[in-house]
Design a protein around this motif. Structure first.
Motif, mmCIF file in Angstrom:
data_model
loop_
_atom_site.group_PDB
_atom_site.id
_atom_site.type_symbol
_atom_site.label_atom_id
_atom_site.label_comp_id
_atom_site.label_asym_id
_atom_site.label_seq_id
_atom_site.Cartn_x
_atom_site.Cartn_y
_atom_site.Cartn_z
ATOM 1 N N ILE A 95 0.848 -1.231 -0.080
ATOM 2 C CA ILE A 95 -0.100 0.174 0.043
ATOM 3 C C ILE A 95 0.846 1.183 -0.208
ATOM 4 C CG2 ILE A 95 -1.672 1.230 1.313
ATOM 5 C CD1 ILE A 95 -2.638 -1.294 2.609
ATOM 6 N N VAL A 96 0.672 2.126 -0.987
ATOM 7 C CA VAL A 96 1.350 3.148 -1.050
ATOM 8 C C VAL A 96 0.574 4.431 -0.653
ATOM 9 C CG1 VAL A 96 2.478 4.969 -2.703
ATOM 10 C CG2 VAL A 96 2.588 2.620 -3.347
ATOM 11 N N THR A 97 0.944 5.241 0.338
ATOM 12 C CA THR A 97 0.531 6.272 1.011
ATOM 13 C C THR A 97 1.115 7.523 0.414
ATOM 14 O OG1 THR A 97 1.737 6.586 2.797
ATOM 15 C CG2 THR A 97 -0.191 5.125 3.115
ATOM 16 N N VAL A 98 0.323 8.638 -0.232
ATOM 17 C CA VAL A 98 0.750 9.717 -1.019
ATOM 18 C C VAL A 98 0.608 10.851 -0.201
ATOM 19 C CG1 VAL A 98 0.766 10.999 -3.094
ATOM 20 C CG2 VAL A 98 0.109 8.381 -3.114
ATOM 21 N N GLY A 99 1.585 11.135 0.648
ATOM 22 C CA GLY A 99 1.584 12.635 1.133
ATOM 23 C C GLY A 99 1.977 12.473 2.464
ATOM 24 N N PHE A 100 2.702 13.414 2.974
ATOM 25 C CA PHE A 100 3.079 13.793 4.557
ATOM 26 C C PHE A 100 2.200 13.626 5.523
ATOM 27 C CE2 PHE A 100 3.593 16.584 7.716
ATOM 28 C CZ PHE A 100 5.145 16.580 8.465
ATOM 29 N N LEU A 101 0.782 14.157 5.174
ATOM 30 C CA LEU A 101 -0.110 14.018 6.364
ATOM 31 C C LEU A 101 -0.690 12.648 6.526
ATOM 32 C CD1 LEU A 101 -2.248 17.227 5.220
ATOM 33 C CD2 LEU A 101 -0.555 16.941 7.174
ATOM 34 N N LEU A 102 -0.366 11.709 5.668
ATOM 35 C CA LEU A 102 -0.867 10.307 5.816
ATOM 36 C C LEU A 102 -0.112 9.507 6.774
ATOM 37 C CD1 LEU A 102 -2.052 10.830 2.756
ATOM 38 C CD2 LEU A 102 -2.954 8.437 3.249
ATOM 39 N N ALA A 103 1.341 10.076 7.410
ATOM 40 C CA ALA A 103 2.211 9.290 8.078
ATOM 41 C C ALA A 103 1.581 8.709 9.315
ATOM 42 C CB ALA A 103 3.265 10.315 8.426
ATOM 43 N N PRO A 104 0.903 9.530 10.165
ATOM 44 C CA PRO A 104 0.195 8.864 11.474
ATOM 45 C C PRO A 104 -0.606 7.660 11.064
ATOM 46 C CG PRO A 104 0.071 11.362 11.464
ATOM 47 C CD PRO A 104 0.450 10.874 10.151
ATOM 48 N N ALA A 105 -1.540 7.728 10.165
ATOM 49 C CA ALA A 105 -2.424 6.808 9.779
ATOM 50 C C ALA A 105 -1.624 5.485 9.201
ATOM 51 C CB ALA A 105 -3.611 7.162 8.596
ATOM 52 N N ALA A 106 -0.537 5.847 8.343
ATOM 53 C CA ALA A 106 0.139 4.686 7.733
ATOM 54 C C ALA A 106 0.971 3.928 8.802
ATOM 55 C CB ALA A 106 1.264 5.430 6.710
ATOM 56 N N ALA A 107 1.425 4.717 9.659
ATOM 57 C CA ALA A 107 2.318 4.149 11.122
ATOM 58 C C ALA A 107 1.124 3.041 11.779
ATOM 59 C CB ALA A 107 2.842 5.024 12.082
ATOM 60 N N GLU A 108 -0.020 3.542 12.062
ATOM 61 C CA GLU A 108 -0.846 2.567 12.739
ATOM 62 C C GLU A 108 -1.130 1.516 11.687
ATOM 63 O OE1 GLU A 108 -5.241 3.247 14.668
ATOM 64 O OE2 GLU A 108 -4.478 4.912 13.777
ATOM 65 N N ALA A 109 -1.478 1.658 10.705
ATOM 66 C CA ALA A 109 -1.971 0.704 9.837
ATOM 67 C C ALA A 109 -0.646 -0.433 9.714
ATOM 68 C CB ALA A 109 -2.497 1.047 8.439
ATOM 69 N N ALA A 110 0.503 0.048 9.541
ATOM 70 C CA ALA A 110 1.553 -0.859 9.245
ATOM 71 C C ALA A 110 1.834 -1.835 10.419
ATOM 72 C CB ALA A 110 2.597 0.027 9.059
ATOM 73 N N ALA A 111 1.699 -1.285 11.688
ATOM 74 C CA ALA A 111 1.876 -1.709 13.199
ATOM 75 C C ALA A 111 0.706 -3.084 13.385
ATOM 76 C CB ALA A 111 1.870 -0.875 14.257
ATOM 77 N N ALA A 112 -0.507 -2.634 12.914
ATOM 78 C CA ALA A 112 -1.374 -3.420 12.715
ATOM 79 C C ALA A 112 -1.547 -4.568 11.891
ATOM 80 C CB ALA A 112 -2.663 -2.781 13.019
ATOM 81 N N ASN A 113 -0.653 -4.456 10.891
ATOM 82 C CA ASN A 113 -0.597 -5.399 9.903
ATOM 83 C C ASN A 113 0.843 -5.697 9.321
ATOM 84 O OD1 ASN A 113 -3.769 -5.380 9.037
ATOM 85 N ND2 ASN A 113 -3.389 -3.218 9.160
ATOM 86 N N PRO A 114 1.548 -6.271 10.038
ATOM 87 C CA PRO A 114 2.954 -6.447 9.828
ATOM 88 C C PRO A 114 3.193 -7.215 8.512
ATOM 89 C CG PRO A 114 2.396 -7.597 11.716
ATOM 90 C CD PRO A 114 1.139 -6.873 11.409
ATOM 91 N N ASP A 115 2.271 -7.617 7.919
ATOM 92 C CA ASP A 115 2.743 -8.748 6.872
ATOM 93 C C ASP A 115 2.181 -7.946 5.598
ATOM 94 O OD1 ASP A 115 3.314 -10.961 8.068
ATOM 95 O OD2 ASP A 115 1.027 -11.583 8.320
ATOM 96 N N VAL A 116 1.746 -6.531 5.873
ATOM 97 C CA VAL A 116 1.365 -5.787 4.492
ATOM 98 C C VAL A 116 2.628 -5.003 4.422
ATOM 99 C CG1 VAL A 116 -0.105 -4.031 3.669
ATOM 100 C CG2 VAL A 116 -0.898 -5.882 4.722
#
Length: 357
Positions: A95-116
């Motif tokens: 999953i590619v997140t485009v933009g600085f402002l998505l960082a907090p949501a990306a960090a949370e999603a990555a932590a919850a889904n380590p296989d993604v």
């Protein structure tokens, strides 16, 4: 807090940054079960700027891999977490997140889904400021656009006839202000080297503040801010924030004045011919190539989380051609710009930014 997300600890990340992204026609093999995905920032995939570049990189890679990507557009910051979860639920591998402002949501999603696998455009996702990306399944792709913006500032100071150039941004966040500050540094350097006094309006280096619309939409607010700068006699204007350049272009056309427009991210002369006659140049960052390479690698089972940091040296940032403005720019000025670019690459001239080594 947001203003520090990409700043703290960047020096540690720089030590492991990857080489310049380069297009490759090599397929990742049998990737028929591979599903690449992308979440846009507000502005959508037709912003003719950074969201569009990310989308083009994704679709090019997907075509070569023979897969169908999934994409979702964000209308506001409140959409980020839900959009990411929807892609996780659909079985996305990367999953590619485009933009600085998505960082907090990306960090949370990555932590919850380590296989993604996650690819973060414009942020290192270092929310705890320890100098490393927070999750081991995130690849940052970021750009030291201050270097290219410095060249644009120097060029603008060399072509202005009023002695005033201007800039404004969508939001006061590092990935926006890095353009504005680099631009101002270039103007300052031109003044130092040529004994001139070209003025920059819309950004104050001392206070690290300036003119901002509060978002990334082409709307009346953006048009009014552009008009306010035009009223201060600017004849070169740099809007930073996706489609807000469209509002600037409208204000320029309504003014009836000869005012040069600067694009950002993409070569706006190519992506939006409707404003091509106004464009002096564009400050580029190769989001499309960075995304393409990341997805090609991931599709071939070789996902690499090493951060990529685009610079003039590795070709990750740069200036677009002058196109229709070329005849109006003295050849010796362009020679100076080219010499400055080489000086930055060689380390003989340092452009300040939160990504500078």
């Amino acid at each position: 807090m947001l203003s520090g997300l990409a700043i703290a600890g960047t020096a540690a990340l720089l030590a492991g940054c990857g080489s310049a992204p380069e297009s490759s026609s090599t397929s990742g093999g049998d990737a028929s079960d591979y599903l690449p995905c992308m979440v846009s920032d507000a502005g959508g995939f037709d912003d003719k700027s950074f969201n569009q570049l990310g989308y083009e990189g994704l679709t090019k890679a997907a075509d070569e891999l023979g897969v169908e990507p999934k994409t979702v557009e964000s209308a506001a910051e409140t959409d980020y977490a839900a959009n990411l979860q929807s892609l996780v639920d659909q079985g996305c591998n990367t999953i590619v997140t485009v933009g600085f402002l998505l960082a907090p949501a990306a960090a949370e999603a990555a932590a919850a889904n380590p296989d993604v696998e996650f690819v973060s455009i414009d942020d290192t996702v270092d929310l705890d400021f320890d100098g490393t990306t927070d999750e081991p399944n995130i690849k940052p792709i970021i750009f030291d656009t201050a270097q290219a913006a410095f060249l644009a500032g120097y060029l603008s100071a060399g072509v202005t006839e009023t002695g005033v150039v201007g800039t404004f941004g969508g939001m006061n966040i590092p990935t926006v202000t890095i353009f504005m500050d680099g631009f101002a540094q270039g103007v300052d350097y031109y003044n130092e080297q040529n004994g001139t006094d070209v003025k920059v309006v819309g950004w104050d280096r001392a206070t690290e503040d300036g003119s901002f619309t509060g978002g990334f939409e082409a709307n009346d607010t953006a048009r009014q801010i552009a008009q306010g700068l035009i009223d201060q006699n600017v004849d070169v204007l740099l809007p930073v924030g996706g489609p807000i350049y469209q509002s600037a272009a409208a204000a320029i056309e309504d003014s009836g004045k000869t005012i040069a427009l600067l694009g950002v991210d993409a070569d706006v002369f190519e992506t939006d011919p409707s404003v091509s006659s106004l464009l002096l140049t564009s400050i580029l960052k190769q989001i499309d190539v960075g995304v393409y390479d990341a997805i090609m690698a991931a599709g071939g089972g070789e996902f690499d989380v090493t951060p990529f940091i685009g610079t003039l040296d590795n070709g990750g940032v740069g200036l677009a051609p002058l196109h229709d403005w070329e005849a109006n720019v003295p050849a010796d000025l362009m020679t100076q710009v080219e010499e400055l670019q080489q000086a930055i690459i060689d380390g003989d001239l340092t452009v300040e930014s939160y990504l500078a080594q």
